[in-house]
Scaffold this motif. Structure first.
Motif, PDB file in Angstrom:
ATOM      1  N   GLY A 439       0.835  -1.195   0.000  1.00 26.65           N
ATOM      2  CA  GLY A 439       0.000   0.000   0.000  1.00 26.65           C
ATOM      3  C   GLY A 439       0.865   1.237   0.000  1.00 26.65           C
ATOM      4  N   GLU A 440       0.252   2.362  -0.245  1.00 22.42           N
ATOM      5  CA  GLU A 440       0.989   3.620  -0.254  1.00 22.42           C
ATOM      6  C   GLU A 440       1.363   4.016   1.174  1.00 22.42           C
ATOM      7  OE1 GLU A 440      -1.493   6.416  -2.215  1.00 22.42           O
ATOM      8  OE2 GLU A 440      -1.281   5.509  -4.208  1.00 22.42           O
ATOM      9  N   ASN A 441       2.232   5.014   1.280  1.00 25.14           N
ATOM     10  CA  ASN A 441       2.607   5.506   2.603  1.00 25.14           C
ATOM     11  C   ASN A 441       1.383   6.046   3.339  1.00 25.14           C
ATOM     12  OD1 ASN A 441       5.316   4.932   2.243  1.00 25.14           O
ATOM     13  ND2 ASN A 441       5.802   6.965   1.423  1.00 25.14           N
ATOM     14  N   GLY A 442       1.255   5.680   4.615  1.00 25.92           N
ATOM     15  CA  GLY A 442       0.131   6.149   5.417  1.00 25.92           C
ATOM     16  C   GLY A 442      -1.153   5.386   5.186  1.00 25.92           C
ATOM     17  N   SER A 443      -1.066   4.272   4.471  1.00 30.45           N
ATOM     18  CA  SER A 443      -2.290   3.527   4.147  1.00 30.45           C
ATOM     19  C   SER A 443      -2.767   2.670   5.318  1.00 30.45           C
ATOM     20  CB  SER A 443      -2.052   2.643   2.923  1.00 30.45           C
ATOM     21  OG  SER A 443      -1.015   1.714   3.165  1.00 30.45           O
ATOM     22  N   GLY A 444      -1.851   2.337   6.254  1.00 31.81           N
ATOM     23  CA  GLY A 444      -2.232   1.494   7.395  1.00 31.81           C
ATOM     24  C   GLY A 444      -1.435   0.209   7.497  1.00 31.81           C
ATOM     25  N   LYS A 445      -0.442   0.028   6.605  1.00 31.10           N
ATOM     26  CA  LYS A 445       0.368  -1.202   6.606  1.00 31.10           C
ATOM     27  C   LYS A 445       1.071  -1.409   7.953  1.00 31.10           C
ATOM     28  CE  LYS A 445       3.166  -0.080   3.328  1.00 31.10           C
ATOM     29  NZ  LYS A 445       2.832   1.346   3.224  1.00 31.10           N
ATOM     30  N   THR A 446       1.798  -0.366   8.385  1.00 28.75           N
ATOM     31  CA  THR A 446       2.554  -0.478   9.634  1.00 28.75           C
ATOM     32  C   THR A 446       1.638  -0.589  10.843  1.00 28.75           C
ATOM     33  OG1 THR A 446       4.438   0.729   8.701  1.00 28.75           O
ATOM     34  CG2 THR A 446       4.262   0.697  11.090  1.00 28.75           C
ATOM     35  N   SER A 447       0.454  -0.025  10.762  1.00 27.22           N
ATOM     36  CA  SER A 447      -0.504  -0.135  11.874  1.00 27.22           C
ATOM     37  C   SER A 447      -0.897  -1.596  12.099  1.00 27.22           C
ATOM     38  CB  SER A 447      -1.747   0.716  11.596  1.00 27.22           C
ATOM     39  OG  SER A 447      -1.418   2.086  11.523  1.00 27.22           O
ATOM     40  N   GLY A 646      -6.641   2.743   5.484  1.00 27.32           N
ATOM     41  CA  GLY A 646      -7.025   1.965   6.655  1.00 27.32           C
ATOM     42  C   GLY A 646      -7.941   0.799   6.379  1.00 27.32           C
ATOM     43  N   LYS A 647      -8.134   0.437   5.130  1.00 29.34           N
ATOM     44  CA  LYS A 647      -9.029  -0.670   4.775  1.00 29.34           C
ATOM     45  C   LYS A 647      -8.314  -1.653   3.842  1.00 29.34           C
ATOM     46  CE  LYS A 647     -13.270   2.158   4.957  1.00 29.34           C
ATOM     47  NZ  LYS A 647     -13.970   1.429   6.036  1.00 29.34           N
ATOM     48  N   ILE A 648      -8.725  -2.914   3.922  1.00 28.28           N
ATOM     49  CA  ILE A 648      -8.234  -3.906   2.964  1.00 28.28           C
ATOM     50  C   ILE A 648      -9.063  -3.763   1.693  1.00 28.28           C
ATOM     51  CG2 ILE A 648      -7.839  -6.349   2.500  1.00 28.28           C
ATOM     52  CD1 ILE A 648      -6.159  -5.329   4.777  1.00 28.28           C
ATOM     53  N   VAL A 649      -8.457  -3.234   0.647  1.00 30.58           N
ATOM     54  CA  VAL A 649      -9.219  -2.978  -0.588  1.00 30.58           C
ATOM     55  C   VAL A 649      -9.099  -4.131  -1.576  1.00 30.58           C
ATOM     56  CG1 VAL A 649      -9.107  -0.474  -0.365  1.00 30.58           C
ATOM     57  CG2 VAL A 649      -7.259  -1.692  -1.551  1.00 30.58           C
ATOM     58  N   GLU A 650      -8.125  -5.039  -1.319  1.00 22.59           N
ATOM     59  CA  GLU A 650      -7.937  -6.145  -2.255  1.00 22.59           C
ATOM     60  C   GLU A 650      -7.034  -7.187  -1.600  1.00 22.59           C
ATOM     61  OE1 GLU A 650      -7.404  -6.245  -7.102  1.00 22.59           O
ATOM     62  OE2 GLU A 650      -6.080  -4.968  -5.898  1.00 22.59           O
ATOM     63  N   TYR A 651      -7.267  -8.439  -1.901  1.00 21.82           N
ATOM     64  CA  TYR A 651      -6.392  -9.489  -1.364  1.00 21.82           C
ATOM     65  C   TYR A 651      -6.407 -10.673  -2.323  1.00 21.82           C
ATOM     66  CZ  TYR A 651     -10.707 -11.735   0.257  1.00 21.82           C
ATOM     67  OH  TYR A 651     -11.948 -12.315   0.314  1.00 21.82           O
ATOM     68  N   GLY A 652      -5.335 -11.450  -2.260  1.00 22.61           N
ATOM     69  CA  GLY A 652      -5.221 -12.607  -3.140  1.00 22.61           C
ATOM     70  C   GLY A 652      -3.757 -12.908  -3.410  1.00 22.61           C
ATOM     71  N   LYS A 653      -3.474 -13.684  -4.495  1.00 25.20           N
ATOM     72  CA  LYS A 653      -2.114 -13.977  -4.893  1.00 25.20           C
ATOM     73  C   LYS A 653      -1.681 -13.027  -6.003  1.00 25.20           C
ATOM     74  CE  LYS A 653      -1.592 -18.743  -3.420  1.00 25.20           C
ATOM     75  NZ  LYS A 653      -1.048 -20.080  -3.775  1.00 25.20           N
TER      76      LYS A 653
END
Length: 676
Positions: A439-447, A646-653
């Protein structure tokens, strides 16, 4: 330069506060006057509360057990020292009275005079030796107290969670404990001095010859000061700088002189501009003083009150003079001398006792904080002991950790209530999976990484580990099962070998594992190049304190040589961090590995090698990698989570997400185009 006084109440203040401006300062205080009786009753109530809470008794008991003989000696020493002033005045008065009688009669008692002089000299020497001896005892007890409470502070600190330890500074505890005991001992000393001097006044003046009256007269100055200080002065106030020109000058000076801003100052070449701006601001400020004019604060006594208080100071001598006029047969030079000495000494003792008691109460508040945190730590340990052990008995043979986020929301402490770092996040991770969060910076990855690391607790929702809410496990067990590798690595002020070996503190002396972890982390070449190799302390604790101004020369050179800091690059620091992480991974206890941008300062080759080694160590463990770089791990990932706002917008392989041409594909394409 005359400072103007401007009183009033600002709209931004609480109704219970008042403020005024003097020059460039704004003083804010509670405006209600303090009544003497109410003030004393408040003090009595506070002391009663201190005793009922038993934290004062706990402190004394703890200190007593650290050294019973030392503690008793210090108390006795203060008791004896309290009688020092009265004893000295008593012998001096006896000597003056004997000399006065001899001069009046023409037949001085030479032997008795010599005996008193000898006793006075002997007493002075004995007291000097006693003070010197007791001065050697205090530091011993002080060190024991500080080190004991430092240990208790460490216990509480290492077991505290990240957010609470970040908000509570426990470092004040060790000196506060000694300060409290020292204040108690000083109070004992001051109280003994005051009561012994009161006894001296009454006994030497005689109860029937106005001794009690003289005692009250000696107290008049003290009582007047207490009434005026208590009535006019607030217990506390704050001073704010309100002159914007002066504040700008401080900012300009700080930028120009502090090391923090040195790179920007040199690279931006704006240093001379700062000097010009400072010079212009100084001319604008003019002759406004930057010193607080305490003499004109409105809660200070006016000139009439000061005149009255100064006049009261002469009451004891006035009383003796009037007594001599009315009854000259009983007047003597020694009585004048004794009265002057005792009245001054008594005022000093009472003022000292008042000052010491004020300090003691402030110290007691710190002591209350110490034991409150100790109690909280013990309560936390007791509460954790009732929680589940990790891993659960039926999950011990499971390879890796199963993770599930259920509608997790999170807001960082102190942030805007409406600003969520994570909002309704849901995902599941199977044991032994390799998961990449992008994700982009500030998207919530590190949170997400922070929550999984246990640094913070979710604001809403729940995090399940192996099917159980994470809050139901013992925090220490989860920490021992987790390895963390991030871009934020702090070098510990220990040797390089300890910096790495602390990855597994239970096997810190295994040199083979230490070399293996250093090789895997890529720090072995760096260590071998250092003069002291494994024993090098890159950033040591400061061990030298300069006294006075040190000019350039051999003394300053020696000081810089004693505390020598070894600088390394950001990439080398990250290699040391990776080495510690590999030491931890090799412990055999790790079920979850969290990797958060650990290669930000590494070159592409080192980055590729590190990720390959991490992937090789991932077998049998759940590994979650946070990254904004694509290519090294995403193609091997069992699951990719794409985070945005702050949301999961997509997931998969990887391949599936590229085919869907969603947010992940766009991020991937941006990076791929950059290398085309």
């Amino acid at each position: 330069m005359e400072n103007s006084l401007k009183c009033g109440q600002y709209e931004d203040l609480s109704p219970s506060l008042s403020s005024f401006e003097v020059g460039m300062w704004r003083i804010i205080y509670e405006h209600h006057p303090r009544k003497l009786v109410a003030s004393w009753s408040d003090d009595i109530a506070k002391w009663k509360s201190a005793i009922q809470d038993q934290y004062l008794i706990r402190l004394i008991v703890d200190i007593y057990h650290l050294g019973p003989a030392l503690f008793i000696f210090c108390v006795v020493a203060r008791l004896l020292r309290g009688f020092e002033e009265a004893s000295t005045i008593y012998l001096s008065n006896k000597l003056i009275a004997l000399i006065e009688h001899g001069l009046a009669s023409g037949t001085p008692d030479r032997l008795q005079i010599l005996v008193l002089v000898g006793a006075r000299v002997l007493m002075g020497n004995a007291l000097s030796w006693w003070r010197s001896f007791t001065a050697q005892i205090d530091p011993i007890l002080s060190s024991r107290i500080k080190l004991y409470f430092e240990e208790r502070a460490m216990e509480a600190h290492v077991d505290a969670d990240y957010s609470s330890s970040n908000s509570q500074n426990f470092d004040v505890a060790p000196p506060s404990a000694w300060s409290t005991l020292y204040a108690i001992l000083e109070a004992v000393d001051a109280a003994c001095a005051m009561f012994s001097q009161l006894w001296l006044v009454v006994s030497m003046a005689g109860a029937r010859d106005g001794g009690w009256t003289l005692m009250l007269v000696c107290f008049a100055k003290v009582f007047t000061d207490m009434v005026m200080v208590d009535h006019f002065r607030p217990k506390s106030y704050i001073i704010q700088t309100v002159n914007p020109v002066y504040l700008r000058m401080r900012a300009l000076y700080t930028i120009a002189t502090e090391y923090t801003y040195r790179r920007e100052l040199i690279s931006g070449a704006f240093g001379h501009h700062l000097v010009d701006e400072y010079r212009h601001a100084r001319q604008t400020l003019g002759d406004i003083s930057d010193e607080v004019p305490y003499d004109i604060l409105p809660f200070q006594r006016n000139w009439a009150n000061k005149l009255f208080a100064d006049s009261i100071e002469h009451l004891p001598i006035t009383f003796i003079a009037v007594k001599a006029i009315l009854d000259p047969r009983h007047a003597s030079l020694s009585s004048f001398t004794m009265t002057e000495q005792v009245s001054f000494s008594l005022r000093h003792s009472v003022s000292r006792l008042s000052y010491v008691m004020a300090n003691l109460y402030r110290s007691l508040e710190s002591t209350r904080t110490i034991y409150a945190r100790i109690d909280a730590h013990e309560a936390r340990l007791k509460a954790n002991s009732n929680k589940l052990r990790y891993p659960l008995p039926d999950k011990k043979e499971q390879r890796g950790m199963e993770i599930e986020f259920r509608n997790v929301s999170f807001r960082y402490p102190g942030s805007d209530e409406n600003k969520l770092a994570l909002d309704g996040v849901n995902f599941s991770i199977k044991p032994s999976s390799l998961v990449i969060i992008v994700g982009e910076n500030g998207s919530g990855k590190t949170s997400i990484a922070n929550l999984l690391s246990g640094f913070y607790q979710p604001t809403g929702g729940e995090i399940l580990l192996d099917g159980v809410n994470a809050s139901e496990y013992r925090p220490g067990d989860l920490r021992e099962a987790t390895a963390l590798l991030t871009q934020e690595y702090t070098l510990l002020p220990l040797s390089i070998s300890e910096n790495i070996a602390l990855g597994d503190p239970y096997d810190i002396s295994d040199d083979y594992r230490l070399h293996e972890a250093s090789s895997l982390g890529g720090s072995l070449d760096l260590i071998e190049r250092l003069p002291e190799k494994w024993e090098t302390v890159l950033q040591p604790i400061s061990s030298v304190t300069p006294m006075g101004y040190l000019e350039d020369g051999p003394l300053k050179t020696e000081m810089e040589k004693i505390d020598h800091y070894t600088g390394i690059s950001g990439g080398e620091k990250q290699r040391l961090a990776a080495s510690r992480a590999f030491m931890r991974l090799k412990s055999g206890k790790i079920k979850l590995v969290i990797v958060d941008e650990p290669t930000s300062a590494m070159d592409p080759v080192a980055e590729f090698e590190l990720f390959e080694k991490l992937r090789a160590q991932q077998v049998g463990r759940t590994m979650i990698c946070v990254t904004h770089r694509f290519g090294h791990l995403t193609k091997h990932a069992d699951l990719i989570l794409c985070v945005d706002h702050g949301k999961i917008v997509e997931y998969g392989k990887h391949d599936d997400l590229l085919r869907s041409d969603g947010p992940y594909a766009k991020l991937y394409k941006v990076q791929a185009d950059g290398f085309a």
